[in-house]
Each structure stands twice: as C-alpha cells, then as structure tokens.
Design a protein around this motif. Structure first.
Motif, PDB file in Angstrom:
ATOM      1  N   VAL A 144     -10.838   0.686   2.564  1.00  0.00           N
ATOM      2  CA  VAL A 144     -10.902  -0.495   1.711  1.00  0.00           C
ATOM      3  C   VAL A 144     -10.150  -1.633   2.391  1.00  0.00           C
ATOM      4  O   VAL A 144      -9.160  -1.406   3.083  1.00  0.00           O
ATOM      5  CB  VAL A 144     -10.313  -0.190   0.305  1.00  0.00           C
ATOM      6  CG1 VAL A 144      -8.819   0.073   0.368  1.00  0.00           C
ATOM      7  CG2 VAL A 144     -10.641  -1.289  -0.689  1.00  0.00           C
ATOM      8  N   THR A 145     -10.676  -2.831   2.205  1.00  0.00           N
ATOM      9  CA  THR A 145      -9.985  -4.048   2.635  1.00  0.00           C
ATOM     10  C   THR A 145      -9.840  -4.945   1.419  1.00  0.00           C
ATOM     11  O   THR A 145     -10.815  -5.204   0.716  1.00  0.00           O
ATOM     12  CB  THR A 145     -10.772  -4.781   3.740  1.00  0.00           C
ATOM     13  OG1 THR A 145     -10.951  -3.890   4.844  1.00  0.00           O
ATOM     14  CG2 THR A 145     -10.029  -6.016   4.215  1.00  0.00           C
ATOM     15  N   MET A 146      -8.631  -5.409   1.168  1.00  0.00           N
ATOM     16  CA  MET A 146      -8.347  -6.255   0.015  1.00  0.00           C
ATOM     17  C   MET A 146      -7.688  -7.529   0.512  1.00  0.00           C
ATOM     18  O   MET A 146      -6.630  -7.490   1.138  1.00  0.00           O
ATOM     19  CB  MET A 146      -7.436  -5.516  -0.958  1.00  0.00           C
ATOM     20  CG  MET A 146      -7.303  -6.168  -2.312  1.00  0.00           C
ATOM     21  SD  MET A 146      -6.645  -4.988  -3.524  1.00  0.00           S
ATOM     22  CE  MET A 146      -6.750  -6.004  -5.007  1.00  0.00           C
ATOM     23  N   SER A 147      -8.328  -8.666   0.246  1.00  0.00           N
ATOM     24  CA  SER A 147      -7.869  -9.964   0.760  1.00  0.00           C
ATOM     25  C   SER A 147      -7.669 -10.926  -0.398  1.00  0.00           C
ATOM     26  O   SER A 147      -8.572 -11.117  -1.213  1.00  0.00           O
ATOM     27  CB  SER A 147      -8.907 -10.568   1.711  1.00  0.00           C
ATOM     28  OG  SER A 147      -9.318  -9.644   2.670  1.00  0.00           O
ATOM     29  N   GLN A 148      -6.506 -11.554  -0.428  1.00  0.00           N
ATOM     30  CA  GLN A 148      -6.243 -12.574  -1.448  1.00  0.00           C
ATOM     31  C   GLN A 148      -6.838 -13.902  -0.984  1.00  0.00           C
ATOM     32  O   GLN A 148      -6.522 -14.394   0.084  1.00  0.00           O
ATOM     33  CB  GLN A 148      -4.742 -12.727  -1.686  1.00  0.00           C
ATOM     34  CG  GLN A 148      -4.398 -13.674  -2.797  1.00  0.00           C
ATOM     35  CD  GLN A 148      -2.901 -13.788  -3.025  1.00  0.00           C
ATOM     36  OE1 GLN A 148      -2.108 -13.113  -2.374  1.00  0.00           O
ATOM     37  NE2 GLN A 148      -2.510 -14.627  -3.952  1.00  0.00           N
TER      38      GLN A 148
ATOM     39  N   CYS B 224     -13.263   0.083  -9.390  1.00  0.00           N
ATOM     40  CA  CYS B 224     -11.879  -0.298  -9.151  1.00  0.00           C
ATOM     41  C   CYS B 224     -11.100  -0.023 -10.437  1.00  0.00           C
ATOM     42  O   CYS B 224     -11.528  -0.406 -11.522  1.00  0.00           O
ATOM     43  CB  CYS B 224     -11.845  -1.786  -8.798  1.00  0.00           C
ATOM     44  SG  CYS B 224     -10.204  -2.497  -8.753  1.00  0.00           S
TER      45      CYS B 224
ATOM     46  N   TYR C 158      -9.109 -12.071  -5.550  1.00  0.00           N
ATOM     47  CA  TYR C 158      -9.178 -11.171  -4.413  1.00  0.00           C
ATOM     48  C   TYR C 158     -10.624 -10.802  -4.088  1.00  0.00           C
ATOM     49  O   TYR C 158     -11.451 -10.647  -4.989  1.00  0.00           O
ATOM     50  CB  TYR C 158      -8.414  -9.875  -4.708  1.00  0.00           C
ATOM     51  CG  TYR C 158      -6.917 -10.047  -4.761  1.00  0.00           C
ATOM     52  CD1 TYR C 158      -6.123  -9.722  -3.672  1.00  0.00           C
ATOM     53  CD2 TYR C 158      -6.294 -10.537  -5.903  1.00  0.00           C
ATOM     54  CE1 TYR C 158      -4.742  -9.871  -3.712  1.00  0.00           C
ATOM     55  CE2 TYR C 158      -4.911 -10.687  -5.955  1.00  0.00           C
ATOM     56  CZ  TYR C 158      -4.157 -10.349  -4.855  1.00  0.00           C
ATOM     57  OH  TYR C 158      -2.791 -10.508  -4.904  1.00  0.00           O
TER      58      TYR C 158
ATOM     59  N   TYR D 181     -18.929  -4.868  -2.263  1.00  0.00           N
ATOM     60  CA  TYR D 181     -17.920  -5.922  -2.356  1.00  0.00           C
ATOM     61  C   TYR D 181     -17.635  -6.233  -3.817  1.00  0.00           C
ATOM     62  O   TYR D 181     -18.503  -6.119  -4.687  1.00  0.00           O
ATOM     63  CB  TYR D 181     -18.413  -7.199  -1.663  1.00  0.00           C
ATOM     64  CG  TYR D 181     -18.554  -7.070  -0.179  1.00  0.00           C
ATOM     65  CD1 TYR D 181     -17.535  -7.468   0.683  1.00  0.00           C
ATOM     66  CD2 TYR D 181     -19.708  -6.531   0.388  1.00  0.00           C
ATOM     67  CE1 TYR D 181     -17.661  -7.337   2.063  1.00  0.00           C
ATOM     68  CE2 TYR D 181     -19.849  -6.392   1.765  1.00  0.00           C
ATOM     69  CZ  TYR D 181     -18.823  -6.803   2.588  1.00  0.00           C
ATOM     70  OH  TYR D 181     -18.948  -6.676   3.944  1.00  0.00           O
TER      71      TYR D 181
ATOM     72  N   ILE E 256     -12.598  -7.681  -2.305  1.00  0.00           N
ATOM     73  CA  ILE E 256     -12.423  -6.291  -1.897  1.00  0.00           C
ATOM     74  C   ILE E 256     -13.701  -5.801  -1.231  1.00  0.00           C
ATOM     75  O   ILE E 256     -14.805  -6.018  -1.745  1.00  0.00           O
ATOM     76  CB  ILE E 256     -12.108  -5.387  -3.104  1.00  0.00           C
ATOM     77  CG1 ILE E 256     -10.898  -5.916  -3.872  1.00  0.00           C
ATOM     78  CG2 ILE E 256     -11.866  -3.950  -2.653  1.00  0.00           C
ATOM     79  CD1 ILE E 256     -10.672  -5.208  -5.191  1.00  0.00           C
TER      80      ILE E 256
ATOM     81  N   TYR F  81       0.826  -1.208   0.000  1.00  0.00           N
ATOM     82  CA  TYR F  81       0.000   0.000   0.000  1.00  0.00           C
ATOM     83  C   TYR F  81       0.860   1.257   0.000  1.00  0.00           C
ATOM     84  O   TYR F  81       1.768   1.394   0.815  1.00  0.00           O
ATOM     85  CB  TYR F  81      -0.898  -0.017   1.240  1.00  0.00           C
ATOM     86  CG  TYR F  81      -1.733   1.215   1.452  1.00  0.00           C
ATOM     87  CD1 TYR F  81      -2.672   1.626   0.511  1.00  0.00           C
ATOM     88  CD2 TYR F  81      -1.578   1.982   2.608  1.00  0.00           C
ATOM     89  CE1 TYR F  81      -3.446   2.753   0.723  1.00  0.00           C
ATOM     90  CE2 TYR F  81      -2.355   3.107   2.833  1.00  0.00           C
ATOM     91  CZ  TYR F  81      -3.280   3.492   1.883  1.00  0.00           C
ATOM     92  OH  TYR F  81      -4.057   4.612   2.109  1.00  0.00           O
TER      93      TYR F  81
END
Length: 199
Positions: free
Chosen positions: A193-197, A137, A116, A162, A118, A101
C-alpha cells in the motif's frame, strides 16, 4: 496581538508583526505570528474591500505531510477464507516519512488530518476466477470505505485499486479483503500500500 482586529485566527492574544503597503483604497497586508512564524497575507482591493486572509504554505509544511509506502514483495502473504474479512499484512516500508507505520499490526496511525490518496496492490496465484472479493479500508477497527471489488479473470491475478479519502489525525488505518464466491480459502501472495497526503 490583542489590539489587532480582523486577525486570521480567533481567540489569539499572540504578538503579531504587520506590514501594510499601499494607498487608502488598495493595500497589501502581510502578517506573521511571532512565536511560530506562521504567515498570512491579504489585500484591500479598489473601493476598500478586504479580500480575506490567505495562509502561506512552507517547505517545512510539505515536509511534514504523510507518505507511507510499504513496497515489500516478500513479506505480505496471508490466507483469506471465504466470507471472512481478513486483514492484509504488509512488509517493510521504503518510505515512512513521519514514522506512522506499525509493521506488526500492518497499521498506519496518521499524524495529520487531511485528504489522502491510497494505492492498494495485491496479487494471488490461486484466486477463484469470477469471484467477487471486497477490498476495504478500515479506520480504528471498523470498515470505513471500500476500494471496490476484485473480480479476477484468471487464477493468477493482480488487482490495483485507488481510494481518495479524508482522514483525521489519530486514525488507525488498516486494509482488509473479504473473499466471496471463492468456494475455498485463497492465498494473497503479495500486498502493498502507498498512502500519500495531498493536503
């Protein structure tokens, strides 16, 4: 390695360790590459049919996946003019597992390709009721995928959307709002924002 046929990798002359157990028609096969410890297993089922290779996922693999969470209530205010795509800014992170980030650019540069999830959270105290605001995005400066549209029922409103999407390593991910039907410049009070793989 070069004498081993049916390896799980191609054009690979690495040294492999192999362990085979079982009878003629049913076997358990374990294979690991010496220089990096990558590990695969496979089986030969009844009738001598090889069922293919499966690679083992390790605790280290999971630890090297992306998780960015910019939850910061106080440092994400922007003004967005009608019909102008305006970048959302985010404050400090409470999680940035792989140092992806960049706060000054409100940009996440991904180190991994993959799928991902988001979560985008934004609030406004002066958004126009019934307006139609696009949330999207962007990747590498161009619109990549829309989250959807925010149609506020009250002027003091929160939107949570999401997005499930695939990205490539090196993608520079940012987020934008385009106000429509607001008849004014609106203020985004907070955004995070939260971004998770996932894989």
């Amino acid at each position: 390695g070069q004498y081993l046929t049916n390896k799980p990798t191609t054009n690979d002359s690495s040294y492999f360790n192999i362990d085979v157990e079982g009878a003629e028609t049913r076997k358990d096969i374990r294979l690991w590459r010496s220089f990096d410890n990558l590990y695969w297993f496979g089986t030969v089922h009844t009738g001598g049919v090889f069922k293919g290779w499966k690679q083992v996922l390790t605790v280290e693999d999971l630890a090297n996946s992306t998780f960015v969470d910019t939850y910061d209530q106080d440092n994400s205010t922007v003004s967005a003019a009608e019909n102008v795509a305006t970048k959302l800014v985010f404050g400090a992170t409470r999680a940035d597992d792989l140092s992806e980030y960049n706060r000054s650019r409100a940009e996440i540069t991904l180190k991994n390709s993959g799928l991902y999830l988001i979560r985008l959270y934004i609030t406004s105290t002066n958004i126009t009721v019934g307006s139609d605001n696009i949330l999207a995005c962007y990747v590498n400066g161009s619109e990549y995928q829309r989250f959807g549209n925010w149609n506020p029922a009250t002027s003091s409103s929160t939107c949570v959307l999401y997005l499930l999407q695939k990205f490539k390593a090196g993608d520079k991910v940012t987020f934008y709002i385009t106000p429509r039907g607001t008849n004014k410049t609106v203020s985004i009070t907070t955004a995070y924002v939260t971004m998770s793989q996932l894989r």
